[in-house]
Each structure stands twice: as C-alpha cells, then as structure tokens.
Design a protein around this motif. Structure first.
Motif, PDB file in Angstrom:
ATOM      1  N   GLU A  43       0.831  -1.207   0.000  1.00  0.00           N
ATOM      2  CA  GLU A  43       0.000   0.000   0.000  1.00  0.00           C
ATOM      3  C   GLU A  43       0.865   1.257   0.000  1.00  0.00           C
ATOM      4  OE1 GLU A  43      -0.385  -2.563   2.188  1.00  0.00           O
ATOM      5  OE2 GLU A  43      -2.239  -3.404   1.403  1.00  0.00           O
ATOM      6  N   ALA A  44       1.965   1.240   0.741  1.00  0.00           N
ATOM      7  CA  ALA A  44       2.873   2.383   0.779  1.00  0.00           C
ATOM      8  C   ALA A  44       3.551   2.569  -0.578  1.00  0.00           C
ATOM      9  CB  ALA A  44       3.919   2.206   1.878  1.00  0.00           C
ATOM     10  N   VAL A  45       3.880   1.472  -1.248  1.00  0.00           N
ATOM     11  CA  VAL A  45       4.477   1.565  -2.588  1.00  0.00           C
ATOM     12  C   VAL A  45       3.460   2.168  -3.558  1.00  0.00           C
ATOM     13  CG1 VAL A  45       5.434   0.254  -4.521  1.00  0.00           C
ATOM     14  CG2 VAL A  45       6.071  -0.349  -2.192  1.00  0.00           C
ATOM     15  N   LEU A  46       2.206   1.740  -3.461  1.00  0.00           N
ATOM     16  CA  LEU A  46       1.151   2.294  -4.314  1.00  0.00           C
ATOM     17  C   LEU A  46       1.019   3.798  -4.083  1.00  0.00           C
ATOM     18  CD1 LEU A  46      -1.230   1.908  -6.282  1.00  0.00           C
ATOM     19  CD2 LEU A  46      -2.642   1.400  -4.291  1.00  0.00           C
ATOM     20  N   ASN A  47       0.993   4.221  -2.835  1.00  0.00           N
ATOM     21  CA  ASN A  47       0.900   5.654  -2.526  1.00  0.00           C
ATOM     22  C   ASN A  47       2.131   6.418  -2.996  1.00  0.00           C
ATOM     23  OD1 ASN A  47      -1.622   5.368  -1.340  1.00  0.00           O
ATOM     24  ND2 ASN A  47      -0.762   5.001   0.690  1.00  0.00           N
ATOM     25  N   PHE A  48       3.292   5.806  -2.889  1.00  0.00           N
ATOM     26  CA  PHE A  48       4.539   6.423  -3.346  1.00  0.00           C
ATOM     27  C   PHE A  48       4.479   6.712  -4.844  1.00  0.00           C
ATOM     28  CE2 PHE A  48       8.818   5.908  -5.167  1.00  0.00           C
ATOM     29  CZ  PHE A  48       9.543   6.833  -4.433  1.00  0.00           C
ATOM     30  N   TYR A  49       4.034   5.731  -5.635  1.00  0.00           N
ATOM     31  CA  TYR A  49       3.999   5.902  -7.090  1.00  0.00           C
ATOM     32  C   TYR A  49       2.773   6.665  -7.583  1.00  0.00           C
ATOM     33  CZ  TYR A  49       8.171   3.204  -7.994  1.00  0.00           C
ATOM     34  OH  TYR A  49       9.478   2.780  -8.049  1.00  0.00           O
ATOM     35  N   ALA A  50       1.739   6.811  -6.757  1.00  0.00           N
ATOM     36  CA  ALA A  50       0.557   7.578  -7.161  1.00  0.00           C
ATOM     37  C   ALA A  50       0.898   9.051  -7.376  1.00  0.00           C
ATOM     38  CB  ALA A  50      -0.538   7.435  -6.117  1.00  0.00           C
ATOM     39  N   GLN A  51       1.970   9.515  -6.761  1.00  0.00           N
ATOM     40  CA  GLN A  51       2.414  10.901  -6.971  1.00  0.00           C
ATOM     41  C   GLN A  51       2.954  11.096  -8.385  1.00  0.00           C
ATOM     42  OE1 GLN A  51       5.124  12.013  -3.817  1.00  0.00           O
ATOM     43  NE2 GLN A  51       3.911  10.896  -2.316  1.00  0.00           N
ATOM     44  N   TYR A  84       2.293   8.680 -11.025  1.00  0.00           N
ATOM     45  CA  TYR A  84       1.303   8.121 -11.940  1.00  0.00           C
ATOM     46  C   TYR A  84      -0.091   8.324 -11.342  1.00  0.00           C
ATOM     47  CZ  TYR A  84       5.416   5.736 -13.838  1.00  0.00           C
ATOM     48  OH  TYR A  84       6.649   5.452 -14.373  1.00  0.00           O
ATOM     49  N   PRO A  85      -0.773   9.417 -11.668  1.00  0.00           N
ATOM     50  CA  PRO A  85      -2.084   9.709 -11.071  1.00  0.00           C
ATOM     51  C   PRO A  85      -3.125   8.608 -11.284  1.00  0.00           C
ATOM     52  CG  PRO A  85      -1.262  11.617 -12.251  1.00  0.00           C
ATOM     53  CD  PRO A  85      -0.326  10.485 -12.545  1.00  0.00           C
ATOM     54  N   ILE A  86      -2.970   7.791 -12.309  1.00  0.00           N
ATOM     55  CA  ILE A  86      -3.911   6.695 -12.550  1.00  0.00           C
ATOM     56  C   ILE A  86      -3.940   5.716 -11.374  1.00  0.00           C
ATOM     57  CG2 ILE A  86      -2.297   5.174 -13.762  1.00  0.00           C
ATOM     58  CD1 ILE A  86      -4.618   4.555 -15.706  1.00  0.00           C
ATOM     59  N   LEU A  87      -2.876   5.704 -10.580  1.00  0.00           N
ATOM     60  CA  LEU A  87      -2.787   4.780  -9.444  1.00  0.00           C
ATOM     61  C   LEU A  87      -3.559   5.254  -8.215  1.00  0.00           C
ATOM     62  CD1 LEU A  87       0.964   3.696  -9.659  1.00  0.00           C
ATOM     63  CD2 LEU A  87      -1.057   2.465 -10.468  1.00  0.00           C
ATOM     64  N   THR A  88      -4.072   6.476  -8.236  1.00  0.00           N
ATOM     65  CA  THR A  88      -4.781   6.976  -7.055  1.00  0.00           C
ATOM     66  C   THR A  88      -6.041   6.181  -6.762  1.00  0.00           C
ATOM     67  OG1 THR A  88      -5.914   8.647  -8.380  1.00  0.00           O
ATOM     68  CG2 THR A  88      -3.883   9.325  -7.261  1.00  0.00           C
ATOM     69  N   THR A  89      -6.627   5.553  -7.776  1.00  0.00           N
ATOM     70  CA  THR A  89      -7.832   4.747  -7.560  1.00  0.00           C
ATOM     71  C   THR A  89      -7.570   3.259  -7.765  1.00  0.00           C
ATOM     72  OG1 THR A  89      -8.498   5.001  -9.862  1.00  0.00           O
ATOM     73  CG2 THR A  89      -9.332   6.638  -8.284  1.00  0.00           C
ATOM     74  N   ALA A  90      -6.309   2.864  -7.776  1.00  0.00           N
ATOM     75  CA  ALA A  90      -5.954   1.473  -8.066  1.00  0.00           C
ATOM     76  C   ALA A  90      -6.110   0.591  -6.829  1.00  0.00           C
ATOM     77  CB  ALA A  90      -4.522   1.392  -8.576  1.00  0.00           C
ATOM     78  N   SER A  91      -6.325  -0.682  -7.103  1.00  0.00           N
ATOM     79  CA  SER A  91      -6.317  -1.695  -6.054  1.00  0.00           C
ATOM     80  C   SER A  91      -5.094  -2.591  -6.281  1.00  0.00           C
ATOM     81  CB  SER A  91      -7.606  -2.516  -6.075  1.00  0.00           C
ATOM     82  OG  SER A  91      -7.746  -3.177  -7.311  1.00  0.00           O
ATOM     83  N   ILE A  92      -4.786  -3.402  -5.283  1.00  0.00           N
ATOM     84  CA  ILE A  92      -3.596  -4.250  -5.348  1.00  0.00           C
ATOM     85  C   ILE A  92      -4.024  -5.699  -5.504  1.00  0.00           C
ATOM     86  CG2 ILE A  92      -1.513  -5.013  -4.143  1.00  0.00           C
ATOM     87  CD1 ILE A  92      -1.664  -2.345  -2.587  1.00  0.00           C
ATOM     88  N   GLU A  93      -3.454  -6.367  -6.505  1.00  0.00           N
ATOM     89  CA  GLU A  93      -3.662  -7.803  -6.685  1.00  0.00           C
ATOM     90  C   GLU A  93      -2.356  -8.511  -6.364  1.00  0.00           C
ATOM     91  OE1 GLU A  93      -5.051  -8.734 -10.598  1.00  0.00           O
ATOM     92  OE2 GLU A  93      -6.996  -7.792 -10.262  1.00  0.00           O
TER      93      GLU A  93
END
Length: 72
Positions: free
Chosen positions: A32-40, A42-51
């Motif tokens: 989750e922290a990696v997702l938040n790190f890269y959402a800055q 890649y804005p498309i990741l702001t609504t992404a889920s993790i599989e």
C-alpha cells in the motif's frame, strides 16, 4: 544445508495498453505504501487496487489495477 533468501518484489500496472514495471522503492514499504509512493508520479494509481502477491520466477509480484474507466 538450507539457505534463506529474500525474494525480489516486482510491482506492475497497465496504462494505455502498456505494462509498466516499477522498482521497489524500499523493502520496508508495504505494498500500500508503494502504491501511494507511485501515485504521486502516476495519477492513474490513485484509484488502483492491489492484486497479489503471486510468487513467480523467484520474485514476489504485485499488480496495481486501476479502477478508472470501468463500469458495472
């Protein structure tokens, strides 16, 4: 004799028909922290889920799946 190895973590997501592989910014980060790190970046990741995780080829693979543009 058994040896313990730390598996590499691989993070990927799909953007406009292109698979993008992201480097692990820190082994201490949760997925989750990696997702938040890269959402800055890649804005498309702001609504992404993790599989995942899925272990494949001696690596732990996580996939970020964007919810933008999907219905139903």
């Amino acid at each position: 004799m058994l040896t313990a190895n730390t598996l590499e973590r691989i993070f990927t997501f799909r953007d406009k028909e292109t698979d993008i592989k992201l480097a692990d910014p820190s082994p201490s980060f949760s997925p989750e922290a990696v997702l938040n790190f890269y959402a800055q970046t890649y804005p498309i990741l702001t609504t992404a889920s993790i599989e995942g995780p899925v272990i494949n080829d001696d690596a732990v693979q996580y996939k970020f799946v964007s919810q933008i543009g999907t219905k139903g």
